[in-house]
Each structure stands twice: as C-alpha cells, then as structure tokens.
Design a protein around this motif. Structure first.
Motif, PDB file in Angstrom:
ATOM      1  N   ILE A   1      -8.711 -12.850  -8.934  1.00 58.61           N
ATOM      2  CA  ILE A   1      -9.493 -12.059  -9.891  1.00 58.61           C
ATOM      3  C   ILE A   1     -10.685 -12.854 -10.394  1.00 58.61           C
ATOM      4  CG2 ILE A   1      -9.468 -11.069 -12.224  1.00 58.61           C
ATOM      5  CD1 ILE A   1      -6.645 -10.078 -11.644  1.00 58.61           C
ATOM      6  N   ASP A   2     -10.459 -14.128 -10.729  1.00 53.62           N
ATOM      7  CA  ASP A   2     -11.561 -14.939 -11.246  1.00 53.62           C
ATOM      8  C   ASP A   2     -12.646 -15.136 -10.196  1.00 53.62           C
ATOM      9  OD1 ASP A   2     -12.353 -16.582 -13.680  1.00 53.62           O
ATOM     10  OD2 ASP A   2     -12.575 -18.078 -12.094  1.00 53.62           O
ATOM     11  N   ALA A   3     -12.242 -15.316  -8.936  1.00 53.03           N
ATOM     12  CA  ALA A   3     -13.235 -15.471  -7.874  1.00 53.03           C
ATOM     13  C   ALA A   3     -14.092 -14.216  -7.736  1.00 53.03           C
ATOM     14  CB  ALA A   3     -12.534 -15.782  -6.548  1.00 53.03           C
ATOM     15  N   ILE A   4     -13.458 -13.056  -7.803  1.00 49.48           N
ATOM     16  CA  ILE A   4     -14.199 -11.793  -7.695  1.00 49.48           C
ATOM     17  C   ILE A   4     -15.156 -11.625  -8.866  1.00 49.48           C
ATOM     18  CG2 ILE A   4     -13.967  -9.277  -7.734  1.00 49.48           C
ATOM     19  CD1 ILE A   4     -11.300  -9.633  -6.240  1.00 49.48           C
ATOM     20  N   VAL A   5     -14.670 -11.951 -10.071  1.00 48.06           N
ATOM     21  CA  VAL A   5     -15.515 -11.807 -11.261  1.00 48.06           C
ATOM     22  C   VAL A   5     -16.696 -12.774 -11.208  1.00 48.06           C
ATOM     23  CG1 VAL A   5     -15.594 -12.137 -13.763  1.00 48.06           C
ATOM     24  CG2 VAL A   5     -13.687 -10.895 -12.730  1.00 48.06           C
ATOM     25  N   MET A   6     -16.447 -14.041 -10.827  1.00 48.15           N
ATOM     26  CA  MET A   6     -17.547 -15.012 -10.755  1.00 48.15           C
ATOM     27  C   MET A   6     -18.562 -14.616  -9.690  1.00 48.15           C
ATOM     28  SD  MET A   6     -17.050 -17.102 -13.173  1.00 48.15           S
ATOM     29  CE  MET A   6     -16.157 -15.851 -14.106  1.00 48.15           C
ATOM     30  N   LEU A   7     -18.080 -14.040  -8.585  1.00 53.51           N
ATOM     31  CA  LEU A   7     -18.994 -13.544  -7.558  1.00 53.51           C
ATOM     32  C   LEU A   7     -19.851 -12.420  -8.133  1.00 53.51           C
ATOM     33  CD1 LEU A   7     -20.016 -13.477  -4.648  1.00 53.51           C
ATOM     34  CD2 LEU A   7     -18.112 -11.927  -4.101  1.00 53.51           C
ATOM     35  N   GLY A   8     -19.234 -11.540  -8.921  1.00 53.51           N
ATOM     36  CA  GLY A   8     -19.982 -10.460  -9.544  1.00 53.51           C
ATOM     37  C   GLY A   8     -21.032 -10.978 -10.512  1.00 53.51           C
ATOM     38  N   TYR A   9     -20.653 -11.969 -11.336  1.00 50.76           N
ATOM     39  CA  TYR A   9     -21.621 -12.560 -12.266  1.00 50.76           C
ATOM     40  C   TYR A   9     -22.785 -13.202 -11.514  1.00 50.76           C
ATOM     41  CZ  TYR A   9     -19.292 -12.136 -16.814  1.00 50.76           C
ATOM     42  OH  TYR A   9     -18.773 -11.663 -17.991  1.00 50.76           O
ATOM     43  N   THR A  10     -22.465 -13.921 -10.445  1.00 53.73           N
ATOM     44  CA  THR A  10     -23.505 -14.600  -9.674  1.00 53.73           C
ATOM     45  C   THR A  10     -24.469 -13.594  -9.048  1.00 53.73           C
ATOM     46  OG1 THR A  10     -22.002 -16.434  -9.162  1.00 53.73           O
ATOM     47  CG2 THR A  10     -23.936 -16.178  -7.756  1.00 53.73           C
ATOM     48  N   THR A  11     -23.911 -12.544  -8.471  1.00 55.78           N
ATOM     49  CA  THR A  11     -24.743 -11.520  -7.849  1.00 55.78           C
ATOM     50  C   THR A  11     -25.607 -10.806  -8.883  1.00 55.78           C
ATOM     51  OG1 THR A  11     -23.053 -11.174  -6.149  1.00 55.78           O
ATOM     52  CG2 THR A  11     -24.715  -9.449  -6.419  1.00 55.78           C
ATOM     53  N   LEU A  12     -25.001 -10.464 -10.009  1.00 54.65           N
ATOM     54  CA  LEU A  12     -25.743  -9.797 -11.074  1.00 54.65           C
ATOM     55  C   LEU A  12     -26.845 -10.684 -11.621  1.00 54.65           C
ATOM     56  CD1 LEU A  12     -25.933  -7.273 -12.901  1.00 54.65           C
ATOM     57  CD2 LEU A  12     -24.348  -8.416 -14.466  1.00 54.65           C
ATOM     58  N   ALA A  13     -26.527 -11.966 -11.791  1.00 54.07           N
ATOM     59  CA  ALA A  13     -27.514 -12.888 -12.339  1.00 54.07           C
ATOM     60  C   ALA A  13     -28.707 -13.056 -11.415  1.00 54.07           C
ATOM     61  CB  ALA A  13     -26.867 -14.250 -12.590  1.00 54.07           C
ATOM     62  N   SER A  14     -28.444 -13.028 -10.120  1.00 50.71           N
ATOM     63  CA  SER A  14     -29.544 -13.192  -9.170  1.00 50.71           C
ATOM     64  C   SER A  14     -30.527 -12.025  -9.246  1.00 50.71           C
ATOM     65  CB  SER A  14     -28.997 -13.317  -7.747  1.00 50.71           C
ATOM     66  OG  SER A  14     -28.408 -12.097  -7.317  1.00 50.71           O
ATOM     67  N   GLN A  15     -30.060 -10.884  -9.776  1.00 55.46           N
ATOM     68  CA  GLN A  15     -30.911  -9.702  -9.877  1.00 55.46           C
ATOM     69  C   GLN A  15     -31.413  -9.443 -11.299  1.00 55.46           C
ATOM     70  OE1 GLN A  15     -31.764  -8.044  -7.118  1.00 55.46           O
ATOM     71  NE2 GLN A  15     -30.483  -9.437  -5.904  1.00 55.46           N
ATOM     72  N   MET A  16     -30.601  -9.844 -12.298  1.00 56.92           N
ATOM     73  CA  MET A  16     -30.912  -9.460 -13.678  1.00 56.92           C
ATOM     74  C   MET A  16     -30.790 -10.643 -14.638  1.00 56.92           C
ATOM     75  SD  MET A  16     -28.794  -5.860 -13.702  1.00 56.92           S
ATOM     76  CE  MET A  16     -29.439  -5.404 -15.323  1.00 56.92           C
ATOM     77  N   GLY A  17     -31.279 -11.791 -14.237  1.00 54.50           N
ATOM     78  CA  GLY A  17     -31.144 -13.003 -15.028  1.00 54.50           C
ATOM     79  C   GLY A  17     -31.679 -12.886 -16.442  1.00 54.50           C
ATOM     80  N   ARG A  18     -32.860 -12.344 -16.612  1.00 52.85           N
ATOM     81  CA  ARG A  18     -33.454 -12.262 -17.951  1.00 52.85           C
ATOM     82  C   ARG A  18     -32.647 -11.352 -18.869  1.00 52.85           C
ATOM     83  NH1 ARG A  18     -40.007 -11.788 -16.882  1.00 52.85           N
ATOM     84  NH2 ARG A  18     -40.241 -13.814 -15.852  1.00 52.85           N
ATOM     85  N   PHE A  19     -32.139 -10.264 -18.325  1.00 53.83           N
ATOM     86  CA  PHE A  19     -31.370  -9.324 -19.136  1.00 53.83           C
ATOM     87  C   PHE A  19     -30.071  -9.966 -19.621  1.00 53.83           C
ATOM     88  CE2 PHE A  19     -28.058  -6.022 -19.317  1.00 53.83           C
ATOM     89  CZ  PHE A  19     -28.607  -5.197 -20.300  1.00 53.83           C
TER      90      PHE A  19
ATOM     91  N   SER B   1     -26.036 -19.402 -13.941  1.00 48.59           N
ATOM     92  CA  SER B   1     -27.094 -20.377 -13.679  1.00 48.59           C
ATOM     93  C   SER B   1     -27.345 -20.527 -12.183  1.00 48.59           C
ATOM     94  CB  SER B   1     -26.707 -21.730 -14.288  1.00 48.59           C
ATOM     95  OG  SER B   1     -27.689 -22.698 -14.019  1.00 48.59           O
ATOM     96  N   ASN B   2     -26.265 -20.622 -11.407  1.00 46.48           N
ATOM     97  CA  ASN B   2     -26.418 -20.751  -9.957  1.00 46.48           C
ATOM     98  C   ASN B   2     -27.016 -19.491  -9.345  1.00 46.48           C
ATOM     99  OD1 ASN B   2     -25.366 -23.342  -9.840  1.00 46.48           O
ATOM    100  ND2 ASN B   2     -23.269 -22.630  -9.582  1.00 46.48           N
ATOM    101  N   GLY B   3     -26.601 -18.323  -9.849  1.00 51.85           N
ATOM    102  CA  GLY B   3     -27.146 -17.076  -9.329  1.00 51.85           C
ATOM    103  C   GLY B   3     -28.645 -16.986  -9.533  1.00 51.85           C
ATOM    104  N   ILE B   4     -29.094 -17.413 -10.716  1.00 55.55           N
ATOM    105  CA  ILE B   4     -30.526 -17.389 -11.014  1.00 55.55           C
ATOM    106  C   ILE B   4     -31.281 -18.407 -10.166  1.00 55.55           C
ATOM    107  CG2 ILE B   4     -32.245 -17.875 -12.806  1.00 55.55           C
ATOM    108  CD1 ILE B   4     -30.230 -16.786 -14.843  1.00 55.55           C
ATOM    109  N   SER B   5     -30.698 -19.606 -10.015  1.00 50.03           N
ATOM    110  CA  SER B   5     -31.407 -20.699  -9.356  1.00 50.03           C
ATOM    111  C   SER B   5     -31.348 -20.649  -7.837  1.00 50.03           C
ATOM    112  CB  SER B   5     -30.826 -22.047  -9.822  1.00 50.03           C
ATOM    113  OG  SER B   5     -30.939 -22.190 -11.219  1.00 50.03           O
ATOM    114  N   TYR B   6     -30.198 -20.203  -7.278  1.00 49.65           N
ATOM    115  CA  TYR B   6     -30.008 -20.329  -5.844  1.00 49.65           C
ATOM    116  C   TYR B   6     -29.736 -19.019  -5.108  1.00 49.65           C
ATOM    117  CZ  TYR B   6     -29.170 -25.062  -7.521  1.00 49.65           C
ATOM    118  OH  TYR B   6     -29.284 -26.266  -8.155  1.00 49.65           O
ATOM    119  N   GLY B   7     -29.387 -17.967  -5.849  1.00 48.85           N
ATOM    120  CA  GLY B   7     -28.994 -16.723  -5.191  1.00 48.85           C
ATOM    121  C   GLY B   7     -27.506 -16.722  -4.873  1.00 48.85           C
TER     122      GLY B   7
END
Length: 205
Positions: A157-175, A29-35
């Motif tokens: 590990i969780d920080a790295i994964v959440m960073l990955g989710y955030t980055t991915l979401a900022s680019q591919m939110g709809r998918f 959600s944050n990745g989509i909304s804020y980058g």
C-alpha cells in the motif's frame, strides 16, 4: 486472519500511507526534481526502510505477547489513544510540505540509498506501527502469519501511495506545495486518524 479484519487494516494502512510525512516529502521532492520513472528507486528505498521497521516491530510485539497477555492489552489501548492524539496533532498542523530541487546528477542508486536512510531514521513510523499492529493481531492465533500479512500489506500500500504522490508531484508540484492546500489535507487526515482511534477503542469496549 479473517477477511474483515484484513480489510479494516487495509483502510487504516491507506490512511497511514497517505498522511503527509518524511516519505511523502521525499516522494514529492523527487517527483518534482526527477519525474516518476527516475524516482522509482527512491520509492523502493522507502519500502526497504519501512520493511526493516516492520520486522523490528513484529519481533518486539511477538515477544510481548509471549510474555504477558495483560501487557499486550495495555499496548492496544495505548495504541488507540495514540491514533487519536496523532489525529489531533495533524489537524493542528499548518506546515506545508517543504520540497526543493536536488542535485540533477544524483543516480537512481543514490536516490534509493537516501530514501532508505530517510525511513530508517524516522522513529515516528516505528511508534505508529507499534500502535497499529496490535489492533489487528489475535494473540490466541499464530503470530508469524498475521505479521507477514500485515507487513506485506503495509509495504504494498505504501509503495502504491508513494508512487501516486511522485506522479502527482511531477505534474502538480506548485499546487501540492500550497500552504492552503496542505492545511486542508492535514485536517482531513487528522479527522481520519481520530476516527480510526475512536472506532478501535469502541470495538474493544
């Protein structure tokens, strides 16, 4: 802690962090909304909440080991069974990740505070850690160092994964929000959880 035990925990912790949950929803959600850059505070907040749970779980398991070796063995078996059960539930889960655009004026501090609260109020993470930690703790050796290693590994590990989710979401939110895609993701991680639980059970037989 032996290297092969730690490596096995790393693999399990990756599966734990990748599996969709409240922290994943928050990160997407944050990745989509804020980058990505503006969402870094929220990722830190999630880890603060997770670290608090790790401390609680570590203290509780340490006390249990000191009181009863039999109880410790029982909780290890219950934990392995829980991993299998969680995998079955995840396999059957057809819900997609629900994301929404938050207030555009939320500060980084508020995003972090909200993320801390999200993890603090998620009892599933405590239950999971209670099930997971005993599988990799040797009760015959000093507990504190083992808990510190597992706890630090979990947070990193969780920080790295959440960073990955955030980055991915900022680019591919709809998918990512696609029901079809999330159904497949749930089945993949469900199978992984069942496999982890089965391997842990066989290792103790």
């Amino acid at each position: 802690m032996e290297l092969h035990v730690w490596f096995a925990y790393v693999v399990t912790a990756i599966v734990f962090s990748l599996a969709p949950g409240s922290g994943t929803v928050n990160s997407i959600s944050n990745g989509i909304s804020y980058g990505t850059r503006r969402s870094l505070g929220a990722i830190v907040g999630l880890q603060i909440g997770l670290a608090f749970h790790i401390v609680l779980v570590g203290a509780g398991i340490g006390a249990l080991v000191a009181q009863s070796a039999m109880a410790f063995t029982v909780i290890k078996w219950v934990g392995a069974g829980y991993l299998v059960w969680l995998g079955i539930q995840k396999w059957r889960d057809t819900n997609s990740l629900s994301t929404h655009n938050s207030d555009e004026h939320l500060s980084g501090w508020l995003l972090m505070r909200n993320a801390v609260f999200i993890n603090l109020t998620n009892p599933k993470s405590i239950v999971f850690l209670v099930a997971l930690f005993p599988q990799f703790i040797d009760p015959s050796k000093p507990q504190l160092v083992q808990f510190l290693i597992l706890g630090a590994t979990t947070v990193v590990i969780d920080a790295i994964v959440m960073l990955g989710y955030t980055t991915l979401a900022s680019q591919m939110g709809r998918f990512i929000r696609s029901d079809r895609v999330m159904g497949k993701i749930n089945k993949v991680f469900g199978s992984m959880f069942v496999g982890c639980g089965a391997l842990l059970a066989m290792a103790k037989s």
